[in-house]
Motif scaffolding. Structure first.
Motif, short mmCIF file in Angstrom:
data_model
loop_
_atom_site.label_atom_id
_atom_site.label_comp_id
_atom_site.label_asym_id
_atom_site.label_seq_id
_atom_site.Cartn_x
_atom_site.Cartn_y
_atom_site.Cartn_z
N SER A 1 0.81 -1.22 0.00
CA SER A 1 0.00 0.00 0.00
C SER A 1 0.84 1.26 0.00
N LEU A 2 0.36 2.24 -0.77
CA LEU A 2 0.94 3.58 -0.76
C LEU A 2 0.10 4.54 0.07
N ASP B 1 -4.88 7.67 6.72
CA ASP B 1 -6.04 7.49 5.85
C ASP B 1 -6.55 6.06 5.83
N ASP B 2 -5.73 5.14 6.35
CA ASP B 2 -6.13 3.73 6.41
C ASP B 2 -5.48 3.09 7.64
N PRO B 3 -5.87 3.54 8.82
CA PRO B 3 -5.18 3.11 10.04
C PRO B 3 -5.24 1.61 10.32
N ASP B 4 -6.30 0.96 9.86
CA ASP B 4 -6.47 -0.47 10.12
C ASP B 4 -5.94 -1.36 8.99
N GLY B 5 -5.35 -0.75 7.96
CA GLY B 5 -4.84 -1.54 6.83
C GLY B 5 -5.93 -2.24 6.06
N VAL C 1 -0.37 -3.10 -5.91
CA VAL C 1 -0.24 -1.96 -5.00
C VAL C 1 -1.53 -1.15 -5.01
N VAL C 2 -2.06 -0.85 -3.83
CA VAL C 2 -3.19 0.08 -3.74
C VAL C 2 -2.63 1.48 -3.55
N ASP C 3 -3.03 2.41 -4.43
CA ASP C 3 -2.43 3.74 -4.39
C ASP C 3 -3.44 4.88 -4.28
N LEU C 4 -4.73 4.55 -4.18
CA LEU C 4 -5.75 5.57 -3.96
C LEU C 4 -6.85 4.97 -3.10
N TRP C 5 -7.16 5.67 -2.01
CA TRP C 5 -8.17 5.15 -1.05
C TRP C 5 -8.74 6.37 -0.34
N GLN C 6 -9.87 6.85 -0.82
CA GLN C 6 -10.33 8.16 -0.37
C GLN C 6 -11.85 8.26 -0.38
N LYS C 7 -12.36 8.92 0.64
CA LYS C 7 -13.79 9.26 0.69
C LYS C 7 -13.93 10.77 0.81
N ASP C 8 -14.70 11.37 -0.08
CA ASP C 8 -15.02 12.79 0.01
C ASP C 8 -16.43 12.89 0.58
N GLU C 9 -16.48 13.13 1.89
CA GLU C 9 -17.78 13.23 2.54
C GLU C 9 -18.39 14.62 2.33
N ALA C 10 -19.70 14.69 2.48
CA ALA C 10 -20.42 15.95 2.27
C ALA C 10 -20.79 16.56 3.61
#
Length: 244
Positions: free
Chosen positions: A62-63, A68-72, A147-156
């Protein structure tokens, strides 16, 4: 467009040729603007059916920043959905990550493999000696490094007029077991949007100080779960491998 062609044939549409050209330009532009999946693919000429059949698959690295991903969760979820997609490919023989991990442990190569995989997303430098030892143990032609290189949530936020969304991206690389040369690489990223939120739609309850005490509509406008986007990304990556 058929109406314009009919009128052109009858000579009744002035400037019809110009309009047709303009329409064709618009159509081509719209097609070109649609993002393809995967978004990037590289295939080396050495990636031939005779050269690569048995592929050993490493576990996802993972990158993503730990904050942003504390629990892996990201690499685990990508791997969970990726392997079933690979199994749909009958033209390759894939050695699962757990079998690769067992070989690594048997050869006492845990630390060396960990360093190699941690460095890979940035350096893209293969450890040829390591891969050679593992290839002998696994009897494989190549290795797949995911490899995971993007992991994102844009909340409202309740104060916004916007659309929440969830984004996932990953890259898979196949390297030769002989010399670590990159034979294939594909990257993809995708997203799913949630329900659009307007400030007038939010059920906000404020306390005596004016601060928000509750947002009863928050669940309706959350960014979607990662699972759905992950499935789209891994499916595109698995399908991107050249047919044998």
């Amino acid at each position: 467009m058929s109406r314009y062609l009919h009128e052109c044939a009858r000579g009744k549409a002035g400037g019809c040729v110009k309009r047709l050209v303009w329409l064709l330009i618009v159509v081509v532009a719209l097609i070109g603007c649609q993002k393809k999946h995967p978004v990037r693919v590289y295939v080396d000429p050495a990636m031939t059916p005779d050269a690569v059949e048995q592929v050993a698959v490493f576990s996802f690295t993972s990158l993503i920043h730990q904050a942003d991903d504390p629990d892996g969760q990201a690499p685990r979820m990508l791997e969970e959905y990726f392997m079933p997609e690979l199994d749909k490919r009958n033209d390759y023989k894939f050695i699962a990550p757990n079998s690769v991990a067992y070989a690594i442990q048997s050869e006492d190569l845990e630390e060396r493999t960990k360093k190699f995989l941690n460095d890979w997303p940035i350096s893209k430098q293969a450890d040829s000696e390591l891969l050679s030892k593992l290839a002998q143990r696994l009897n494989c032609d190549a290795f797949l490094i995911p490899v995971v290189d993007l992991w994102q949530k844009d909340e409202a936020d309740y104060q916004e007029n916007t659309t929440p969304a969830t984004y996932v991206g990953a890259t898979i690389t196949i390297v030769s077991a002989d010399n670590g040369t990159v034979l294939f690489e594909a990257s993809d990223e995708d997203y799913i949007e949630g329900a659009r939120t307007e400030t007038d739609d939010r059920s906000i309850v404020r306390g005596g100080s004016g601060r928000v005490a509750a947002d009863y509509s928050a669940k309706l406008y959350r960014a979607p779960p990662f699972d759905g986007v992950v499935q789209k990304v891994v499916a595109a990556l698995a399908l991107s491998l050249p047919a044998r």
